[in-house]
Write an enzyme that holds these catalytic residues in place. Structure first.
Site, PDB file in Angstrom:
ATOM      1  CB  VAL A 112      -0.944  -0.005   1.225  1.00 36.59           C
ATOM      2  CG1 VAL A 112      -1.787   1.259   1.258  1.00 36.59           C
ATOM      3  CG2 VAL A 112      -1.841  -1.242   1.193  1.00 36.59           C
ATOM      4  N   PRO A 113       1.123   1.843  -1.158  1.00 39.47           N
ATOM      5  CG  PRO A 113       0.903   2.668  -3.332  1.00 39.47           C
ATOM      6  CD  PRO A 113       0.314   1.674  -2.358  1.00 39.47           C
ATOM      7  CB  CYS A 114       1.961   5.309   2.747  1.00 34.70           C
ATOM      8  SG  CYS A 114       3.216   4.312   3.543  1.00 34.70           S
ATOM      9  CG  HIS A 115       6.634   4.463  -1.194  1.00 36.47           C
ATOM     10  ND1 HIS A 115       5.890   3.306  -1.037  1.00 36.47           N
ATOM     11  CD2 HIS A 115       7.038   4.478  -2.485  1.00 36.47           C
ATOM     12  CE1 HIS A 115       5.866   2.651  -2.186  1.00 36.47           C
ATOM     13  NE2 HIS A 115       6.554   3.348  -3.080  1.00 36.47           N
TER      14      HIS A 115
END
Length: 157
Positions: A119-122
């Site tokens: 889950v690409p919070c970056h």
């Protein structure tokens, strides 16, 4: 709940999950020993992360089972829509979710994302393009964004 520790270029990563899916993927700031035998329910997650770090995977196809509030889950679902190699801002993410005033709540939910990388919070940055807050450390956020960048820096030497 099954657990496994796998090596990545950014440190030992802990995977947690069961037959309902991955519950958490966390980069560790301590030196855990890699798991010798990955539990069957975590094998696909470990394999797909390895592919990602080797540049062979841009999208994950895993069963996910993160634990959080309904609002947090809405934010995490919206994060899944940010394409590989792209970024968005907290403000844009708030607009996507339908409430520009919720920017702080969106940022807080982003920071509670339990599924590192998948889950690409970056991929969420400040409106001015700055690398703001990242639970894994800004050096890891920079590394991930560079890893996903369609433009690779060339060496002069």
């Amino acid at each position: 709940m099954e657990r496994a520790y796998i090596p990545t270029p950014l440190g030992i990563t802990k995977l947690e999950g069961d037959e309902n899916g991955l519950r958490a993927i966390t980069v560790m700031n301590t030196e855990e020993e890699p798991t010798e035998i990955i539990p069957e329910v975590l094998e696909d997650g470990a394999y797909q992360l390895k592919e990602y770090f080797h540049g062979k995977r841009k999208d994950f196809t895993l069963d996910l089972n993160p634990q959080g509030t309904d609002f947090q889950k809405r934010v995490w679902q919206a994060l899944l829509d940010i394409p590989f190699g792209k970024t968005t801002s907290y403000l844009e993410l708030s607009k996507t979710l339908g409430d520009v005033k919720a920017i702080r709540a969106v940022a807080a939910a982003n920071g509670k994302n339990p599924l590192w990388i998948v889950v690409p919070c970056h991929r969420v940055i400040g409106s001015d393009g700055s690398l703001t807050g990242y639970a894994g450390g800004l050096h890891r956020k920079k590394w991930l964004l560079d890893h996903e960048s369609p433009v690779q820096q060339q060496s002069l030497f």
